[in-house]
Design an enzyme around this catalytic site. Structure first.
Site, short mmCIF file in Angstrom:
data_model
loop_
_atom_site.label_atom_id
_atom_site.label_comp_id
_atom_site.label_asym_id
_atom_site.label_seq_id
_atom_site.Cartn_x
_atom_site.Cartn_y
_atom_site.Cartn_z
CG HIS A 146 -10.23 74.12 -13.79
ND1 HIS A 146 -9.90 73.34 -14.88
CD2 HIS A 146 -9.08 74.70 -13.37
CE1 HIS A 146 -8.59 73.44 -15.09
NE2 HIS A 146 -8.08 74.26 -14.19
CG HIS A 182 -7.52 78.76 -12.98
ND1 HIS A 182 -7.08 78.91 -14.26
CD2 HIS A 182 -7.24 77.49 -12.63
CE1 HIS A 182 -6.55 77.77 -14.68
NE2 HIS A 182 -6.63 76.89 -13.71
CD GLU A 215 -7.65 74.13 -18.23
OE1 GLU A 215 -7.70 72.89 -18.23
OE2 GLU A 215 -6.78 74.78 -17.61
CG HIS A 269 -13.00 59.53 -12.15
ND1 HIS A 269 -13.75 60.64 -12.46
CD2 HIS A 269 -13.87 58.59 -11.74
CE1 HIS A 269 -15.03 60.36 -12.27
NE2 HIS A 269 -15.14 59.12 -11.83
CO CO Z 1 -6.13 74.91 -14.05
#
Ligand code: CO
Length: 299
Positions: free
Chosen positions: A184, A246, A214, A125
């Site tokens: 993620h 990650h 997260e 966005h």
């Molecule tokens: Co990250």
């Protein structure tokens, strides 16, 4: 200066021809009717892990094959990764705004900007959609700009993503063994796609679970669900286009708080698969379909 008869006329004709040749490109530039030039801008979050870049190389080849003849440029939305690459390697893909400005200067008139993000979250966005919209209507700028949506952006995508997950689950997985996908996750409203995906997966295979680094669902939820199912073995894989930091550290790293460590400590036999979704044709096809839709609106 003296002229031999006949030479003057020939010279005038030549001069007129030369003037015409000079004028054609100049006029084309003045009246705004630039020759159409279509382009593709592929936009990923980015990665600074060299081995993870295979996802983007695969995507580059896929787009060249499926959208032949359209020049492709790249941008990364992560400022941190771009700055890190610039510092360490002396070169980095551009941000979306820089990439679009360069394409404008190169004479592209119609550009499809394809997000290679997994969900429509903050990166999409703020750093893709808003930036593209700000480029609309610049005098002398693009004729048309379109945006290709992230991998999971609507109900139609969810079933395709589930099918891609099922199709790419390791063949060695035995009955009763679970699969845990590490997404993620984000504080952005777009996080809803992760629990959403969990629901769609449950319709086809109730032993595939979605967690996020997260956002929601959390790893705690995943551990509790695995225990409730009494599974013994778990296949662990990233739900990210690249198997970058990650996947290699938070998911499969040696630290005590990595997912593999936490799951192993909780009593599960864990097999990690270090492969980003964009390394599989099944997932790439979803992004390419979105790109083709974006390209179609340019015509
Ligand atoms: Co990250």
């Amino acid at each position: 200066m003296r002229f031999v008869p006949g030479f003057k006329a020939a010279s005038a004709a030549t001069l007129a021809l030369i003037l015409c040749l000079i004028c054609i490109p100049a006029l084309a530039g003045h009246d705004g009717a630039k020759a159409p030039k279509k382009g593709i801008l592929l936009v990923a979050f980015g990665t600074s892990v060299p081995e993870a870049k295979v996802s983007f190389l695969d995507m580059q080849k896929q787009v060249a094959k499926d959208c032949p003849g359209v020049p492709v440029r790249w941008a990364y939305t992560s400022n941190i990764i771009r700055h890190k690459l610039q510092k360490e390697e002396g070169v980095s893909p551009d941000s979306v705004q820089t990439a679009l400005a360069k394409m404008m200067d190169e004479g592209f008139t119609d550009v499809a900007v394809q997000s290679l993000h997994t969900i429509p979250g903050e990166e999409f966005h703020q750093k893709v959609l808003s930036v593209v919209n700000s480029f609309r209507g610049i005098p002398g700028g693009f004729h048309k700009l379109s945006v290709g949506l992230p991998m999971m952006t609507g109900p139609g995508d969810m079933e395709k993503v589930v099918d891609a997950i099922l199709a790419t689950t390791p063949k060695q997985r035995k009955k009763g063994e679970a699969v845990v996908l590490m997404g993620h996750g984000t504080h952005h409203a777009g996080n809803i796609y992760y629990p959403g995906l969990q629901w769609y997966l449950a319709q086809k295979d109730s032993d595939i679970l979605v967690g996020t680094v997260e956002g929601t669902p959390s790893l705690d939820y995943v551990v509790a669900e695995l225990k409730a199912r009494k599974v013994k073995a778990v296949w662990l894989r990233p739900l990210m286009s690249v198997a970058g930091d990650h996947a290699r550290n938070d998911m499969a790293g040696a630290e005590d708080d990595s997912w593999i460590s936490v799951l192993t400590k909780a009593g599960f036999k864990v097999t990690p698969v270090i492969k980003g979704t964009a390394e599989y044709p099944a997932f790439r096809a979803i992004w390419v379909e979105h790109l083709k839709a974006a390209l179609a609106t340019l015509d």
